[in-house]
Design a protein around this motif. Structure first.
Motif, PDB file in Angstrom:
ATOM      1  N   GLN B   5      79.648 -59.377  23.991  1.00 19.72           N
ATOM      2  CA  GLN B   5      79.658 -58.617  25.242  1.00 19.72           C
ATOM      3  C   GLN B   5      79.801 -57.144  24.891  1.00 19.72           C
ATOM      4  O   GLN B   5      80.482 -56.793  23.939  1.00 19.72           O
ATOM      5  CB  GLN B   5      80.845 -59.072  26.094  1.00 19.72           C
ATOM      6  CG  GLN B   5      81.152 -58.139  27.251  1.00 19.72           C
ATOM      7  CD  GLN B   5      82.543 -58.385  27.805  1.00 19.72           C
ATOM      8  OE1 GLN B   5      82.702 -59.087  28.778  1.00 19.72           O
ATOM      9  NE2 GLN B   5      83.547 -57.817  27.149  1.00 19.72           N
ATOM     10  N   ALA B   7      81.118 -53.467  26.042  1.00 18.54           N
ATOM     11  CA  ALA B   7      82.046 -52.822  26.971  1.00 18.54           C
ATOM     12  C   ALA B   7      81.862 -51.318  26.867  1.00 18.54           C
ATOM     13  O   ALA B   7      81.719 -50.781  25.773  1.00 18.54           O
ATOM     14  CB  ALA B   7      83.478 -53.208  26.637  1.00 18.54           C
ATOM     15  N   VAL B   8      81.811 -50.655  28.009  1.00 20.08           N
ATOM     16  CA  VAL B   8      81.570 -49.216  28.037  1.00 20.08           C
ATOM     17  C   VAL B   8      82.687 -48.540  28.821  1.00 20.08           C
ATOM     18  O   VAL B   8      83.053 -48.980  29.910  1.00 20.08           O
ATOM     19  CB  VAL B   8      80.211 -48.887  28.720  1.00 20.08           C
ATOM     20  CG1 VAL B   8      79.873 -47.401  28.544  1.00 20.08           C
ATOM     21  CG2 VAL B   8      79.093 -49.764  28.187  1.00 20.08           C
ATOM     22  N   PHE B   9      83.214 -47.464  28.246  1.00 24.70           N
ATOM     23  CA  PHE B   9      84.248 -46.702  28.949  1.00 24.70           C
ATOM     24  C   PHE B   9      83.592 -45.760  29.941  1.00 24.70           C
ATOM     25  O   PHE B   9      82.648 -45.054  29.605  1.00 24.70           O
ATOM     26  CB  PHE B   9      85.077 -45.888  27.946  1.00 24.70           C
ATOM     27  CG  PHE B   9      86.152 -45.062  28.595  1.00 24.70           C
ATOM     28  CD1 PHE B   9      87.380 -45.628  28.910  1.00 24.70           C
ATOM     29  CD2 PHE B   9      85.924 -43.726  28.917  1.00 24.70           C
ATOM     30  CE1 PHE B   9      88.370 -44.874  29.526  1.00 24.70           C
ATOM     31  CE2 PHE B   9      86.910 -42.974  29.535  1.00 24.70           C
ATOM     32  CZ  PHE B   9      88.129 -43.547  29.841  1.00 24.70           C
ATOM     33  N   ARG B  46      81.693 -54.077  31.680  1.00 25.20           N
ATOM     34  CA  ARG B  46      81.433 -55.130  30.699  1.00 25.20           C
ATOM     35  C   ARG B  46      80.092 -55.756  31.016  1.00 25.20           C
ATOM     36  O   ARG B  46      79.810 -56.102  32.161  1.00 25.20           O
ATOM     37  CB  ARG B  46      82.532 -56.192  30.757  1.00 25.20           C
ATOM     38  CG  ARG B  46      83.916 -55.625  30.493  1.00 25.20           C
ATOM     39  CD  ARG B  46      84.983 -56.594  30.955  1.00 25.20           C
ATOM     40  NE  ARG B  46      86.311 -55.997  30.849  1.00 25.20           N
ATOM     41  CZ  ARG B  46      87.277 -56.231  31.704  1.00 25.20           C
ATOM     42  NH1 ARG B  46      87.081 -57.049  32.734  1.00 25.20           N
ATOM     43  NH2 ARG B  46      88.445 -55.668  31.551  1.00 25.20           N
ATOM     44  N   LYS B  56      74.059 -50.942  22.460  1.00 27.44           N
ATOM     45  CA  LYS B  56      75.147 -50.149  21.893  1.00 27.44           C
ATOM     46  C   LYS B  56      74.607 -48.820  21.348  1.00 27.44           C
ATOM     47  O   LYS B  56      75.175 -47.759  21.588  1.00 27.44           O
ATOM     48  CB  LYS B  56      75.847 -50.938  20.780  1.00 27.44           C
ATOM     49  CG  LYS B  56      77.013 -50.169  20.185  1.00 27.44           C
ATOM     50  CD  LYS B  56      77.797 -50.939  19.146  1.00 27.44           C
ATOM     51  CE  LYS B  56      78.909 -50.024  18.620  1.00 27.44           C
ATOM     52  NZ  LYS B  56      79.732 -50.617  17.613  1.00 27.44           N
ATOM     53  N   LYS B  60      75.553 -45.220  22.878  1.00 23.51           N
ATOM     54  CA  LYS B  60      76.305 -44.318  21.996  1.00 23.51           C
ATOM     55  C   LYS B  60      75.576 -42.986  21.838  1.00 23.51           C
ATOM     56  O   LYS B  60      76.195 -41.926  21.851  1.00 23.51           O
ATOM     57  CB  LYS B  60      76.489 -44.960  20.605  1.00 23.51           C
ATOM     58  CG  LYS B  60      77.810 -45.674  20.461  1.00 23.51           C
ATOM     59  CD  LYS B  60      78.049 -46.135  19.034  1.00 23.51           C
ATOM     60  CE  LYS B  60      78.620 -45.022  18.182  1.00 23.51           C
ATOM     61  NZ  LYS B  60      79.138 -45.545  16.896  1.00 23.51           N
ATOM     62  N   THR B  65      81.409 -44.181  24.911  1.00 24.10           N
ATOM     63  CA  THR B  65      82.202 -44.974  23.981  1.00 24.10           C
ATOM     64  C   THR B  65      81.917 -46.435  24.285  1.00 24.10           C
ATOM     65  O   THR B  65      82.080 -46.890  25.413  1.00 24.10           O
ATOM     66  CB  THR B  65      83.699 -44.688  24.163  1.00 24.10           C
ATOM     67  OG1 THR B  65      83.919 -43.316  23.910  1.00 24.10           O
ATOM     68  CG2 THR B  65      84.535 -45.508  23.187  1.00 24.10           C
ATOM     69  N   VAL B  66      81.462 -47.138  23.253  1.00 21.65           N
ATOM     70  CA  VAL B  66      80.999 -48.509  23.438  1.00 21.65           C
ATOM     71  C   VAL B  66      81.724 -49.422  22.460  1.00 21.65           C
ATOM     72  O   VAL B  66      81.950 -49.052  21.309  1.00 21.65           O
ATOM     73  CB  VAL B  66      79.475 -48.601  23.164  1.00 21.65           C
ATOM     74  CG1 VAL B  66      78.955 -50.006  23.434  1.00 21.65           C
ATOM     75  CG2 VAL B  66      78.718 -47.586  24.006  1.00 21.65           C
ATOM     76  N   GLY B  67      82.086 -50.588  22.934  1.00 24.41           N
ATOM     77  CA  GLY B  67      82.694 -51.568  22.046  1.00 24.41           C
ATOM     78  C   GLY B  67      82.011 -52.906  22.226  1.00 24.41           C
ATOM     79  O   GLY B  67      81.463 -53.194  23.299  1.00 24.41           O
ATOM     80  N   THR B  69      82.698 -56.939  22.045  1.00 25.84           N
ATOM     81  CA  THR B  69      83.752 -57.949  21.943  1.00 25.84           C
ATOM     82  C   THR B  69      83.144 -59.326  22.131  1.00 25.84           C
ATOM     83  O   THR B  69      82.084 -59.471  22.742  1.00 25.84           O
ATOM     84  CB  THR B  69      84.836 -57.756  23.029  1.00 25.84           C
ATOM     85  OG1 THR B  69      84.217 -57.334  24.239  1.00 25.84           O
ATOM     86  CG2 THR B  69      85.872 -56.756  22.609  1.00 25.84           C
TER      87      THR B  69
END
Lengths: 436, 143
Positions: B5, B7-9, B46, B56, B60, B65-67, B69
């Protein structure tokens, strides 16, 4: 109205007499400091100046400056001139990074401090008959205890209210019939508003004068606090490196500015760029030399405060030089609710949190009468999480660390990367929206 | 059995969601499911997308900011009690759900529940033991 003096002779001494006392004290001080404090000796040797070179007051200009960094480099007690056995008290204020700036006092220093503060109270017309409500914070901060000892020295009754719990403070002020209020100007306004909320008319109190300091305040704020509390409001100046509150004080007949108790604290105004002493009346950085302190004397301390000096005799009769209300700083220090805050300290806290990058911005504002500080932190991959809880814990941790280390409450706001304004590649660290 | 998945802030500002989804659209990235968790100041978007790496990369490069998970995708029949049966099993196994969201697949026969557990390994074991179908990234993308 008759002027109330504490030490009339000293406060009204013609300049020639005053300068002769200052010179004698300066010579003694330089001699003692040179022979007892290695860092001072080293700096004087490097500058090629010996104690015997001080032949006139003007010769003070030969002496090297002392900076806040000198205090940090000799943390905690390296600049004390007496054995610790003779030190009866220490105070500390915020340094530019993690470590605080520490100052010490002998028994005689405490007496000196109380007497200059008693002078300051007298400038505001206070006498032993007064009930002095001291709402400066008690603790490492010099404000609370400095004002307290001064009030006791004066022989007045002091209420050690310290900060906080405004409603209780107002009840006490009403019931004890406080006549003098000592606080930061923003806290005074906060008290005025709380009073309004409680339905108490300030006219029903016995307050007559307020002594306000420890943070910048404007003439507009003076009018506001005078109107809202139905008092006269006067300005007090001090900093822990010199002694604490009681370095300079405005009188009730003020011809403008605060009387510097220059028989103890010798002021100069310099050009902050060149270090040259400026002629009287010109605006520049205020520099202090303590002439009589024992434990922690300081020579030509760069306060970073911007002011002017006026040498004309005041209409109150005091001959002591007057310093203009501080109009700015030569560095980036912020004063938030009376607490000194350096952006570098905030950065220091942020760097102590794993994963946080030094992309931050401090936004200072004034809501109602209280200063607010928001710290914006860019969210890097190192701290990002897909879980709200993790990010909220992070903001709480930073808030707590800032509170613990800087002693000031802040709000931490997470922002997107690159959202903090950068001018010419350099981030603008501080936005101060306060209209003081 | 884990699904990636993204996730982006995002700051709580108008137009943020539109901005992110536009970037994905311009790069031909298809969104399978999304959820937004928000606080007064910020939100976390998400997403389940068909190309996680590319998503991603493009986000970016636009400064977000991307994560990435791991989550679990549980397939249940799209009928009354579908979700309840999974949640009951989760509860029985004492699994802690960090968050969840759901979508219905194109055919409309099944619903897909996306879960983030505190203990992902235990969750996989438990759900498989209880006979639930866990979808792989490949399957999700082809839905």
């Amino acid at each position: 109205m008759e002027t109330i003096y504490w030490e009339e002779e000293m406060e009204t001494l013609p300049r020639a007499g005053l300068e002769s006392i200052q010179l004698k004290r300066l010579q003694k001080l330089v001699e003692r400091v040179y022979n007892t404090v290695e860092p001072y000796k080293r700096k004087m040797d490097e500058a090629g100046v010996k104690p015997e070179d001080i032949q006139s007051l003007k010769d003070i200009q030969k002496l090297p400056f002392t900076y806040k960094d000198d205090l940090r480099d000799n943390y905690p007690f390296g600049l004390f001139t007496v054995p610790m056995d003779d030190v009866v008290r220490v105070h500390a204020s915020s340094g530019t990074t993690g470590k605080p700036t520490v100052v010490g006092y002998t028994k005689k220093d405490i007496e000196l401090w109380a007497s200059v503060m008693a002078r300051a109270l007298s400038c505001a017309g206070a006498t032993k008959g007064d009930m002095i409500h001291n709402a400066y914070g008690y603790g490492l901060f010099t404000g609370g205890l400095g004002a307290h000892y001064g009030a006791e020295c004066l022989g007045a009754t002091v209420i050690p209210a310290s900060g906080g719990n405004s409603k209780r403070q107002i009840t006490i002020m009403k019931d004890f019939k406080s006549t003098v209020l000592m606080a930061t100007p923003s806290y005074a306004l906060n008290l005025a508003e709380t009073m309004e909320g409680m339905g108490i008319d300030p006219k029903s109190l016995s307050l007559k004068v307020g002594i306000f300091g420890a943070e910048p305040w404007s003439e507009n704020m003076r009018e506001e606090v005078e109107r809202k509390l139905n008092i006269r409001a006067v300005d007090v100046y001090g900093l822990s490196e010199v002694i604490g509150p009681g370095v300079a004080m405005e009188c009730l007949k003020s011809s403008g500015g605060m009387h510097v108790f220059e028989d103890h604290f010798y002021p100069e105004i310099i050009d902050p760029e060149t270090g040259e002493v400026l002629p009287p009346g010109e605006k520049g950085e205020l520099v202090f030399t303590t002439l009589t302190k024992e434990a922690f004397p300081i020579i030509r301390y760069r306060t970073k405060d911007i002011s002017r000096l006026f040498y004309e005799t005041c209409s109150c009769g005091r001959t002591l030089v007057r310093m203009e209300k501080v109009t700015g700083r030569t560095d980036d220090m912020l004063i938030i609710r009376g607490v000194n805050v350096f952006p570098s300290q905030v950065e220091h806290v942020l760097m102590g949190v794993e994963g946080v990058e030094p992309h931050y911005q401090i936004v200072v504002d004034r809501e109602g009468n209280m200063d607010t500080m928001e710290v914006r932190v860019e969210v890097s991959e190192g701290i990002f999480s897909d879980e709200i809880r993790v990010l909220e814990n992070l903001t709480k941790k930073i808030q707590n660390d800032i509170k613990d280390i800087l002693g000031v409450t802040s709000k931490v706001k997470l922002v997107e990367p690159k959202s903090i304004q950068r001018s010419e590649g350099k981030a603008q660290r501080v936005i101060d929206n306060r209209k003081i | 059995m884990r699904v990636e998945q993204i996730a982006v802030f995002m700051e709580n500002k108008s137009g943020k969601l539109a901005e992110i989804t536009s970037i994905l659209a311009e790069n031909n990235i298809n969104i399978r499911a999304l959820s937004v968790a928000d606080t007064a100041d910020f939100g976390i978007l998400r997403l389940i997308v068909d190309d996680v790496e590319k998503a991603k990369k493009v986000l970016k490069s636009e400064g977000f900011t991307v994560g990435i998970t791991n989550v679990l995708a549980v397939e249940v029949p799209d009928k009354t009690g579908g979700l309840a049966s999974v949640l009951k099993a989760i509860n029985n196994e004492g699994l802690n759900v960090e968050y969840m969201y759901a979508f219905v697949n194109k055919t409309g026969e099944n619903a897909v529940l996306i879960f983030r557990f505190e203990d992902m390994d235990k969750a996989i074991d438990s759900l498989q033991k209880e006979g639930f179908t866990l979808l792989s990234s490949k399957v999700i993308c082809s839905l």
